[in-house]
Design an enzyme around this catalytic site. Structure first.
Site, PDB file in Angstrom:
ATOM      1  N   SER A 113       0.787  -1.150  -0.005  1.00 51.25           N
ATOM      2  CA  SER A 113       0.084  -0.011  -0.101  1.00 51.25           C
ATOM      3  C   SER A 113       1.117   1.483   0.027  1.00 51.25           C
ATOM      4  O   SER A 113       1.654   1.532  -0.864  1.00 51.25           O
ATOM      5  CB  SER A 113      -0.939  -0.117   1.162  1.00 51.25           C
ATOM      6  N   ASP A 251      -2.709   5.906  -3.489  1.00 51.32           N
ATOM      7  CA  ASP A 251      -1.280   5.351  -2.815  1.00 51.32           C
ATOM      8  C   ASP A 251      -0.768   4.035  -3.771  1.00 51.32           C
ATOM      9  O   ASP A 251      -1.436   4.064  -4.758  1.00 51.32           O
ATOM     10  CB  ASP A 251      -1.726   4.600  -1.255  1.00 51.32           C
ATOM     11  N   ASP A 253      -1.361   0.978  -4.084  1.00 50.30           N
ATOM     12  CA  ASP A 253      -2.215  -0.003  -4.721  1.00 50.30           C
ATOM     13  C   ASP A 253      -3.713   0.437  -4.852  1.00 50.30           C
ATOM     14  O   ASP A 253      -4.360  -0.134  -5.292  1.00 50.30           O
ATOM     15  CB  ASP A 253      -2.202  -0.999  -3.868  1.00 50.30           C
ATOM     16  N   ASP A 255      -6.023   1.696  -3.327  1.00 50.39           N
ATOM     17  CA  ASP A 255      -7.224   1.469  -2.680  1.00 50.39           C
ATOM     18  C   ASP A 255      -7.601   2.724  -1.890  1.00 50.39           C
ATOM     19  O   ASP A 255      -8.761   2.587  -1.103  1.00 50.39           O
ATOM     20  CB  ASP A 255      -7.135   0.193  -1.918  1.00 50.39           C
TER      21      ASP A 255
END
EC number: 5.4.2.10
Length: 461
Positions: A113, A251, A253, A255
């Site tokens: 992340s 961020d 990834d 999400d």
């Protein structure tokens, strides 16, 4: 404050005795922690909790170690004779969406992340597209702790490259808004050298936006380095210099998302939740007028939402806690201050790209600038958060037993009275204790946060 308008879920001091799983999956240094041996074991034991005959999906962010980890995972997973679909670079919510669309048995996302490039991690999803239950985490954790020898399949003939499926995820997002709903709107995207670079720019261009992309090429050495949702200086500068109406920073990834309005001001997850929620509330599309958020969310959000006649449920930190409370309360919208926003539009999976196109499309439909809409929302209480490095062996229980630390918190709470609060939390992903103080008095917030953080640094190192 009425208990039928605000509720808390879970024990805020709960600490599960897990060695490998943290707040959001398994995470650590890619070279020293996520070795090929450990990763293969994770893949092997996932076979025992991700049941069914459907394929297992593996997605990844752009980190240099992600390809190696994907290969090691596949070795462990290949001991069970079912297909492994390699999605390649993609956002975490794409894995969740594609699991459900293709009736997969589960999936894994390789990402840490918002963590630095040298870290990596593994998030595990079951066949519903949801992160695996605590019971399944405990099963895998116990097996990994025992270091049981496992069979490793040398051949990976059942691995199939399926990066073509990313278009299905992108189309699912486009279907949530009117086509060409962002015609000629100047928007800056900080793609963080990560997963958002796989489809973020294409997504906004498909809606007609004039896109200015920064940090837009996948780069495993630069992901999250002075960019993205935790480092907003660059995107603020570009938004102001380009006279863009808004910007969105993701961020590693994708999400989570933090927005920037046309004046260069930050719109965090609290504001995004309030704005999107108020739009749904105005259209009578928000069940029980309820939002779900965490203990970290600003008191300003809480008071403003209650003043609108809404209900608010607070959970421990972590999107999985928000997800669980949303299911329990049949809520359609929830999120975290850090930028995770969960919606029934995508089966309650945190999705930064979805949140970004929703906010921008709502602005266009209302005929209002994001900066104007922000001004109509709520004024946050002054809030300061300090992440204090601590020794790796320090647990939440250890924190609770420190008399000096507990006394500093109690004294601060007396100083704050009813118009403020102190919140202490050990990070579930890093050796940090997060010290947060909130009050209408900004100077008091500054002094109390600094005082508690100093004691934490002395006591826990």
């Amino acid at each position: 404050m009425s208990t039928n308008t605000i509720s808390h879920v879970g024990d805020l001091n709960d600490e599960q005795a897990l060695s490998f799983f943290g707040t959001d999956g398994i995470r650590g240094k890619s070279q020293t922690f996520l070795t090929n041996s450990l990763v293969s074991q994770i893949g092997y034991w996932c076979n025992h909790v991700l049941l069914g005959e459907g394929p297992i999906l593996i997605g990844q962010d752009s980190r240099a170690s992600s390809e190696r980890i994907a290969s090691a995972l596949a070795h462990g997973l290949a001991t069970k004779n079912r297909e492994i679909w390699l999605l390649g670079l993609c956002p975490t919510p794409a894995v969740s969406h594609l699991i459900k669309k293709y009736n997969a048995s589960g999936g894994l996302m390789i990402s840490a992340s918002h963590n630095p490039p040298e870290d990596n991690g593994i998030k595990i999803f079951d066949k519903t597209g949801e992160k695996i239950s605590l019971e399944k985490q405990i099963f895998i954790d116990n097996k990994l702790k025992r270091k049981v020898l496992i069979p490793i399949c040398k051949d990976k003939d059942n691995c199939i490259n399926r990066n073509d499926l990313l278009k299905d995820y992108k189309n699912s997002l486009l279907n949530t808004v009117d086509k060409e709903s962002l015609i000629d709107i100047p928007i800056v995207l900080d793609l963080c050298w990560g997963s958002a670079s796989s489809c973020g720019e294409k997504l906004f261009k498909a809606l007609g936006a004039n896109v200015i992309s920064i940090n837009a090429i996948p780069d495993g050495e630069k992901i999250n380095v002075n960019c993205g949702s935790t480092h907003l200086e660059h995107i603020k500068k570009v938004v102001l210099e380009s006279n863009a109406q808004m910007g969105f920073a993701f961020d590693g990834d994708a999400d989570r998302m933090i927005a920037i309005d046309g004046k260069g001001r930050v719109i965090d997850g609290d504001h995004s939740l309030y704005l999107w929620g108020s739009s749904l509330q105005d259209k009578n599309m928000l069940p029980e007028q309820r939002l779900v958020t965490t203990v970290m969310s600003n008191l300003g959000l809480e008071k403003a939402w209650l003043n609108r006649g809404g209900k608010l449920t607070r959970t421990p930190v972590g999107d999985q806690h928000v997800h669980k409370a949303m299911l329990t309360n049949k809520a359609s919208l929830g999120g975290e201050q850090s930028g995770h926003i969960l919606s029934t539009l995508n089966d309650l999976c945190g999705d930064g790209l979805l949140a970004a196109i929703q906010l921008s499309s709502i602005c266009n439909r209302k005929g209002i600038l994001l900066s104007e809409w922000r001004d109509q929302s709520f004024k946050p209480y002054p809030q300061k958060l300090i992440s204090v490095p601590i020794a790796k062996h320090i647990t939440q229980n250890y924190l609770n037993k420190s008399e000096k630390f507990r006394l500093s918190i109690a004294e601060a709470e007396l100083d704050l009275g009813k118009e403020g609060r102190v919140f202490i939390r050990k990070s579930g992903t890093e050796p940090l204790v997060r010290v947060m103080v909130e009050s209408i008095d900004k100077l008091l917030v500054e002094s109390l946060t600094t005082k508690i953080a100093k004691i934490a640094l002395e006591e826990f190192n």
